[in-house]
Design a protein around this motif. Structure first.
Motif, PDB file in Angstrom:
ATOM      1  N   SER A 146     -15.308   1.753   8.064  1.00 19.22           N
ATOM      2  CA  SER A 146     -13.864   1.884   7.947  1.00 19.22           C
ATOM      3  C   SER A 146     -13.455   2.218   6.280  1.00 19.22           C
ATOM      4  CB  SER A 146     -13.124   0.504   8.278  1.00 19.22           C
ATOM      5  OG  SER A 146     -13.554  -0.368   7.359  1.00 19.22           O
ATOM      6  N   ASP A 147     -12.136   2.680   6.133  1.00 18.83           N
ATOM      7  CA  ASP A 147     -11.863   3.153   4.878  1.00 18.83           C
ATOM      8  C   ASP A 147     -11.656   1.740   3.999  1.00 18.83           C
ATOM      9  OD1 ASP A 147     -11.941   5.894   5.397  1.00 18.83           O
ATOM     10  OD2 ASP A 147      -9.621   5.855   6.000  1.00 18.83           O
ATOM     11  N   ILE A 148     -12.004   1.989   2.816  1.00 15.49           N
ATOM     12  CA  ILE A 148     -11.850   1.021   1.824  1.00 15.49           C
ATOM     13  C   ILE A 148     -10.971   1.561   0.553  1.00 15.49           C
ATOM     14  CG2 ILE A 148     -12.977  -0.813   0.106  1.00 15.49           C
ATOM     15  CD1 ILE A 148     -15.395  -0.637   1.811  1.00 15.49           C
ATOM     16  N   PHE A 149      -9.715   0.962   0.206  1.00 17.70           N
ATOM     17  CA  PHE A 149      -8.739   1.356  -0.546  1.00 17.70           C
ATOM     18  C   PHE A 149      -9.100   0.322  -1.748  1.00 17.70           C
ATOM     19  CE2 PHE A 149      -7.413   2.104   3.748  1.00 17.70           C
ATOM     20  CZ  PHE A 149      -6.660   3.428   3.488  1.00 17.70           C
ATOM     21  N   MET A 150      -9.288   1.022  -2.878  1.00 18.71           N
ATOM     22  CA  MET A 150      -9.714   0.479  -3.965  1.00 18.71           C
ATOM     23  C   MET A 150      -8.548   0.346  -5.246  1.00 18.71           C
ATOM     24  SD  MET A 150     -12.682  -0.204  -3.583  1.00 18.71           S
ATOM     25  CE  MET A 150     -13.620  -0.749  -5.293  1.00 18.71           C
ATOM     26  N   TYR A 151      -8.166  -0.624  -5.944  1.00 16.88           N
ATOM     27  CA  TYR A 151      -7.538  -0.810  -6.904  1.00 16.88           C
ATOM     28  C   TYR A 151      -8.062  -1.430  -8.359  1.00 16.88           C
ATOM     29  CZ  TYR A 151      -3.222  -3.025  -9.143  1.00 16.88           C
ATOM     30  OH  TYR A 151      -2.292  -3.409 -10.026  1.00 16.88           O
ATOM     31  N   ARG A 152      -7.679  -1.002  -9.250  1.00 16.95           N
ATOM     32  CA  ARG A 152      -8.353  -1.482 -10.413  1.00 16.95           C
ATOM     33  C   ARG A 152      -9.768  -1.353 -10.730  1.00 16.95           C
ATOM     34  NH1 ARG A 152      -4.190  -5.930 -13.208  1.00 16.95           N
ATOM     35  NH2 ARG A 152      -2.277  -4.330 -13.546  1.00 16.95           N
ATOM     36  N   GLY A 153     -10.219  -0.276 -10.300  1.00 13.90           N
ATOM     37  CA  GLY A 153     -11.582  -0.388 -10.297  1.00 13.90           C
ATOM     38  C   GLY A 153     -12.449  -0.803  -9.168  1.00 13.90           C
ATOM     39  N   ASP A 154     -12.680  -2.056  -8.935  1.00 13.11           N
ATOM     40  CA  ASP A 154     -13.717  -2.733  -8.280  1.00 13.11           C
ATOM     41  C   ASP A 154     -13.036  -3.614  -7.202  1.00 13.11           C
ATOM     42  OD1 ASP A 154     -13.367  -4.601  -9.950  1.00 13.11           O
ATOM     43  OD2 ASP A 154     -15.554  -5.069 -10.226  1.00 13.11           O
ATOM     44  N   THR A 155     -11.558  -3.430  -6.918  1.00 11.10           N
ATOM     45  CA  THR A 155     -11.097  -4.377  -6.115  1.00 11.10           C
ATOM     46  C   THR A 155     -10.850  -3.760  -4.556  1.00 11.10           C
ATOM     47  OG1 THR A 155     -10.021  -5.608  -8.070  1.00 11.10           O
ATOM     48  CG2 THR A 155      -9.237  -6.084  -5.913  1.00 11.10           C
ATOM     49  N   PRO A 156     -11.206  -4.449  -3.636  1.00 12.05           N
ATOM     50  CA  PRO A 156     -11.237  -3.475  -2.378  1.00 12.05           C
ATOM     51  C   PRO A 156     -10.385  -4.147  -1.349  1.00 12.05           C
ATOM     52  CG  PRO A 156     -13.016  -5.374  -2.231  1.00 12.05           C
ATOM     53  CD  PRO A 156     -12.476  -5.140  -3.514  1.00 12.05           C
ATOM     54  N   PHE A 157      -9.416  -3.135  -0.842  1.00  8.18           N
ATOM     55  CA  PHE A 157      -8.589  -3.690  -0.044  1.00  8.18           C
ATOM     56  C   PHE A 157      -8.603  -2.893   1.736  1.00  8.18           C
ATOM     57  CE2 PHE A 157      -6.698  -4.301  -4.037  1.00  8.18           C
ATOM     58  CZ  PHE A 157      -6.122  -5.376  -3.887  1.00  8.18           C
ATOM     59  N   CYS A 158      -8.292  -3.563   2.637  1.00  5.22           N
ATOM     60  CA  CYS A 158      -8.550  -3.021   4.057  1.00  5.22           C
ATOM     61  C   CYS A 158      -7.475  -2.022   4.623  1.00  5.22           C
ATOM     62  CB  CYS A 158      -8.267  -4.195   4.943  1.00  5.22           C
ATOM     63  SG  CYS A 158      -6.860  -5.005   5.213  1.00  5.22           S
ATOM     64  N   SER A 159      -6.112  -1.818   3.560  1.00  5.65           N
ATOM     65  CA  SER A 159      -5.323  -0.863   3.828  1.00  5.65           C
ATOM     66  C   SER A 159      -4.520  -0.691   2.842  1.00  5.65           C
ATOM     67  CB  SER A 159      -4.479  -1.452   4.902  1.00  5.65           C
ATOM     68  OG  SER A 159      -3.703  -2.584   4.421  1.00  5.65           O
ATOM     69  N   GLU A 160      -3.740   0.326   2.787  1.00  5.24           N
ATOM     70  CA  GLU A 160      -2.934   0.852   1.866  1.00  5.24           C
ATOM     71  C   GLU A 160      -1.815  -0.291   1.573  1.00  5.24           C
ATOM     72  OE1 GLU A 160      -1.531   5.055   1.457  1.00  5.24           O
ATOM     73  OE2 GLU A 160      -2.988   5.438   3.011  1.00  5.24           O
ATOM     74  N   GLU A 161      -1.337  -0.833   2.809  1.00  5.80           N
ATOM     75  CA  GLU A 161      -0.329  -1.754   2.592  1.00  5.80           C
ATOM     76  C   GLU A 161      -0.829  -3.098   1.809  1.00  5.80           C
ATOM     77  OE1 GLU A 161      -1.457  -0.345   5.567  1.00  5.80           O
ATOM     78  OE2 GLU A 161       0.482   0.805   5.722  1.00  5.80           O
ATOM     79  N   CYS A 162      -2.162  -3.298   2.125  1.00  4.25           N
ATOM     80  CA  CYS A 162      -2.438  -4.620   1.323  1.00  4.25           C
ATOM     81  C   CYS A 162      -2.751  -4.273  -0.229  1.00  4.25           C
ATOM     82  CB  CYS A 162      -3.959  -4.963   1.837  1.00  4.25           C
ATOM     83  SG  CYS A 162      -3.657  -6.151   3.272  1.00  4.25           S
ATOM     84  N   ARG A 163      -3.168  -3.102  -0.407  1.00  2.00           N
ATOM     85  CA  ARG A 163      -3.208  -2.440  -1.905  1.00  2.00           C
ATOM     86  C   ARG A 163      -1.737  -2.536  -2.590  1.00  2.00           C
ATOM     87  NH1 ARG A 163      -5.649   3.064  -2.962  1.00  2.00           N
ATOM     88  NH2 ARG A 163      -3.691   3.877  -1.946  1.00  2.00           N
ATOM     89  N   TYR A 164      -1.078  -1.969  -2.037  1.00  2.00           N
ATOM     90  CA  TYR A 164       0.294  -1.884  -2.350  1.00  2.00           C
ATOM     91  C   TYR A 164       1.027  -3.291  -2.691  1.00  2.00           C
ATOM     92  CZ  TYR A 164       5.298  -0.489  -3.050  1.00  2.00           C
ATOM     93  OH  TYR A 164       6.541  -0.562  -3.511  1.00  2.00           O
ATOM     94  N   GLU A 165       0.811  -4.280  -1.794  1.00  2.00           N
ATOM     95  CA  GLU A 165       1.297  -5.576  -1.918  1.00  2.00           C
ATOM     96  C   GLU A 165       0.836  -6.050  -3.409  1.00  2.00           C
ATOM     97  OE1 GLU A 165       1.808  -9.472   0.501  1.00  2.00           O
ATOM     98  OE2 GLU A 165       1.196  -7.880   1.685  1.00  2.00           O
ATOM     99  N   GLN A 166      -0.560  -5.903  -3.467  1.00  2.00           N
ATOM    100  CA  GLN A 166      -1.335  -6.445  -4.704  1.00  2.00           C
ATOM    101  C   GLN A 166      -0.496  -5.711  -5.702  1.00  2.00           C
ATOM    102  OE1 GLN A 166      -3.707  -9.104  -4.734  1.00  2.00           O
ATOM    103  NE2 GLN A 166      -2.954  -8.994  -6.983  1.00  2.00           N
ATOM    104  N   MET A 167      -0.334  -4.586  -5.683  1.00  2.06           N
ATOM    105  CA  MET A 167       0.066  -3.831  -6.833  1.00  2.06           C
ATOM    106  C   MET A 167       1.719  -4.492  -7.288  1.00  2.06           C
ATOM    107  SD  MET A 167      -1.281   0.057  -5.732  1.00  2.06           S
ATOM    108  CE  MET A 167      -0.733   1.108  -7.385  1.00  2.06           C
ATOM    109  N   GLN A 168       2.229  -4.638  -6.136  1.00  6.36           N
ATOM    110  CA  GLN A 168       3.486  -5.239  -6.631  1.00  6.36           C
ATOM    111  C   GLN A 168       3.511  -6.587  -7.181  1.00  6.36           C
ATOM    112  OE1 GLN A 168       6.510  -3.593  -5.997  1.00  6.36           O
ATOM    113  NE2 GLN A 168       5.031  -1.969  -5.908  1.00  6.36           N
TER     114      GLN A 168
END
Length: 100
Positions: A38-60
Protein backbone atom coordinates in the motif's frame (compact mmCIF):
# COMPACT_ATOMS: atom_id res chain seq x y z
CA UNK A 1 45.21 -2.18 14.91
CA UNK A 2 42.79 -0.09 16.99
CA UNK A 3 41.03 1.22 13.86
CA UNK A 4 40.21 -2.26 12.61
CA UNK A 5 38.92 -3.24 16.08
CA UNK A 6 36.61 -0.20 16.19
CA UNK A 7 35.15 -0.87 12.74
CA UNK A 8 34.63 -4.54 13.59
CA UNK A 9 32.93 -3.57 16.84
CA UNK A 10 30.42 -1.31 15.11
CA UNK A 11 29.69 -3.84 12.39
CA UNK A 12 29.06 -6.56 14.97
CA UNK A 13 26.83 -4.28 17.08
CA UNK A 14 24.12 -4.12 14.39
CA UNK A 15 22.47 -7.42 13.49
CA UNK A 16 22.60 -8.40 9.82
CA UNK A 17 19.41 -7.69 7.79
CA UNK A 18 17.85 -5.52 10.49
CA UNK A 19 17.60 -1.84 9.64
CA UNK A 20 18.69 0.70 12.23
CA UNK A 21 15.61 2.85 11.48
CA UNK A 22 12.25 1.73 12.89
CA UNK A 23 10.02 -0.01 10.37
CA UNK A 24 7.09 1.82 8.85
CA UNK A 25 4.56 -0.55 10.40
CA UNK A 26 1.63 1.69 11.33
CA UNK A 27 0.08 5.08 10.66
CA UNK A 28 1.41 7.65 13.13
CA UNK A 29 -2.09 9.10 13.62
CA UNK A 30 -4.64 6.29 13.55
CA UNK A 31 -2.25 3.35 14.12
CA UNK A 32 -3.65 1.45 11.12
CA UNK A 33 -1.20 -1.22 9.95
CA UNK A 34 0.64 -0.23 6.80
CA UNK A 35 0.82 -2.98 4.21
CA UNK A 36 3.92 -3.59 2.13
CA UNK A 37 1.87 -3.17 -1.05
CA UNK A 38 0.00 0.00 0.00
CA UNK A 39 0.98 3.64 -0.39
CA UNK A 40 2.67 5.29 2.57
CA UNK A 41 2.33 9.04 2.96
CA UNK A 42 5.31 10.64 4.69
CA UNK A 43 5.47 13.85 6.73
CA UNK A 44 8.41 15.62 8.37
CA UNK A 45 10.95 13.18 7.10
CA UNK A 46 10.20 9.81 8.62
CA UNK A 47 6.64 9.90 9.97
CA UNK A 48 4.37 7.47 8.06
CA UNK A 49 0.63 7.85 7.45
CA UNK A 50 -1.88 5.49 5.85
CA UNK A 51 -3.65 8.20 3.84
CA UNK A 52 -3.46 11.78 2.72
CA UNK A 53 -6.29 12.54 5.16
CA UNK A 54 -4.35 11.27 8.19
CA UNK A 55 -1.25 13.16 7.08
CA UNK A 56 -3.27 16.35 6.55
CA UNK A 57 -4.92 16.00 9.98
CA UNK A 58 -1.48 15.66 11.60
CA UNK A 59 -0.29 18.73 9.71
CA UNK A 60 -3.28 20.67 11.04
CA UNK A 61 -2.63 19.47 14.60
CA UNK A 62 1.02 20.52 14.31
CA UNK A 63 -0.01 23.96 12.99
CA UNK A 64 -2.39 24.44 15.95
CA UNK A 65 0.34 23.42 18.43
CA UNK A 66 2.82 25.81 16.80
CA UNK A 67 0.32 28.70 16.94
CA UNK A 68 -0.43 27.91 20.60
CA UNK A 69 3.28 27.79 21.43
CA UNK A 70 3.88 31.11 19.64
CA UNK A 71 0.90 32.68 21.41
CA UNK A 72 2.11 31.39 24.77
CA UNK A 73 5.61 32.72 24.10
CA UNK A 74 4.16 36.12 23.14
CA UNK A 75 2.09 36.23 26.36
CA UNK A 76 5.16 35.36 28.43
CA UNK A 77 7.15 38.06 26.67
CA UNK A 78 4.38 40.65 27.18
CA UNK A 79 4.02 39.65 30.83
CA UNK A 80 7.78 39.90 31.33
CA UNK A 81 7.88 43.34 29.69
CA UNK A 82 4.98 44.54 31.85
CA UNK A 83 6.74 43.29 35.00
CA UNK A 84 9.93 45.08 33.99
CA UNK A 85 8.02 48.30 33.31
CA UNK A 86 6.24 48.03 36.65
CA UNK A 87 9.57 47.47 38.41
CA UNK A 88 11.08 50.51 36.65
CA UNK A 89 8.05 52.60 37.67
CA UNK A 90 8.53 51.63 41.30
CA UNK A 91 12.19 52.55 41.12
CA UNK A 92 11.29 55.96 39.70
CA UNK A 93 8.71 56.63 42.43
CA UNK A 94 11.12 55.74 45.25
CA UNK A 95 13.84 58.13 44.09
CA UNK A 96 14.24 61.05 46.42
CA UNK A 97 15.34 64.34 44.94
CA UNK A 98 18.71 65.53 46.21
CA UNK A 99 18.64 68.59 48.46
CA UNK A 100 20.27 71.61 46.95
Amino acid sequence: MAASFASTFFLDAEPVCEPSMPALDACALCAKRLGRDSDIFMYRGDTPFCSEECRYEQMQLDAIRERQAASSAARRQTHSAAKTECWRGRQESTKVPAAS
